[in-house]
Design an enzyme around this catalytic site. Structure first.
Site, mmCIF file in Angstrom:
data_model
loop_
_atom_site.group_PDB
_atom_site.id
_atom_site.type_symbol
_atom_site.label_atom_id
_atom_site.label_comp_id
_atom_site.label_asym_id
_atom_site.label_seq_id
_atom_site.Cartn_x
_atom_site.Cartn_y
_atom_site.Cartn_z
ATOM 1 N N GLU A 99 42.336 25.741 38.686
ATOM 2 C CA GLU A 99 40.881 25.746 38.794
ATOM 3 C C GLU A 99 40.329 24.346 38.984
ATOM 4 O OE1 GLU A 99 36.879 27.035 36.240
ATOM 5 O OE2 GLU A 99 38.884 27.325 35.374
ATOM 6 N N GLU A 232 30.711 30.816 38.969
ATOM 7 C CA GLU A 232 32.114 31.228 38.954
ATOM 8 C C GLU A 232 32.357 31.825 40.340
ATOM 9 O OE1 GLU A 232 34.209 30.662 36.616
ATOM 10 O OE2 GLU A 232 33.147 30.532 34.693
#
Length: 267
Positions: A99, A232
């Site tokens: 990430e 997100e």
């Protein structure tokens, strides 16, 4: 030099050099508020016009060396009316694409687009090899920069069968987010609309409503004094979303979509 001193110096240097290169994690504990809010803008092409004079803070979630310093990233820092861990390591795809690498890549692409339109861009971290900064420091960078808008870029780590993106808005915490809830809501809807239109990514099918979630547990939002949202961009544990997020071409589309959303809000 201790990690604390290093990041205190780093945060100051980022603010001093606005042309240098890029919220903390959503975390495992979620305090969601029903996000049944009506959108205030519609998808479409970005508004024409210059972003000269506008300051945008881009916060790429996590950092590449966080995993090497568990004691540091786990120490508690202010997060509003409570405390939370300084930061987390973030998630990754099943094949190991992290990430922190995704967020920094998209943030760098986004900054290039915004600067080309005249915006001043400030990053909360300028590389993907460091530790932190902590969630309270990330918020402070945006506040000190007097940002017109701030965005924290993330990828989620939900169950593999779930997919989609969502934008996180600050919930109302008296004494903390009173002044930013309304502008952040507009910013969030502009970003949501542009991201869906520009990437084709569906709204998350596992939380929030129509791609919007509202939270009061994120220090990066609770401590912000400027309009700010988290996004997100997809579920990195889902095969379809992971395939997209690993694609450089899709990351460029994501960056352009985020730039469109920010421009629609700022102009």
């Amino acid at each position: 030099m201790t990690v604390d001193r290093r990041w205190a110096a780093a945060a100051l240097s980022v603010l001093m050099v606005a042309t240098a290169g890029c919220a903390s994690a959503s975390g495992t504990t979620r305090t969601s508020v029903a996000a049944n809010l009506a959108p205030q803008s519609v998808p479409g092409k970005p508004l024409a016009g210059s972003l000269t004079g506008k300051v945008v803070v881009i916060d790429p979630g996590h950092n590449g060396a966080n995993f090497k310093h568990p004691s540091y990233i786990n120490h508690l820092v202010p997060a509003g009316p409570h405390q939370k861990a300084c930061d987390t390591t973030g998630t990754s795809t099943n094949s190991g694409y992290a990430e922190h690498a995704y967020t920094f890549d998209v943030a760098t692409r986004l900054a290039k687009i915004l600067r080309a339109r005249g915006a001043t861009v400030v990053f909360t971290r300028t590389n993907d090899r460091g530790v932190g900064p902590c969630i309270n420091q990330r918020a402070a960078i945006g506040n000190t920069a007097h940002a017109d808008a701030a965005i924290s870029i993330h990828g989620d780590g939900a169950p593999a069968k779930k997919r989609g993106f969502h934008v996180i808005l600050p919930g109302l915490l008296r004494g903390y987010t009173d002044k930013i809830v309304k502008p952040s809501r507009q910013l969030g809807y502009d970003v949501r609309n542009a991201f869906k239109a520009g990437t084709g990514e569906p709204y998350a099918n596992y939380l929030g409503k129509s791609g919007i979630d509202v939270r009061t547990d994120l220090g990066g939002l609770n401590l912000s004094k400027v309009p700010k949202v988290f996004i997100e961009c997809g579920n990195m544990r889902n095969a379809t979303d992971a395939s997209r997020m690993k694609s450089a071409a899709w990351r460029q589309r994501a960056a352009q979509a985020l730039a469109n959303g920010l421009a629609n809000y700022l102009i």
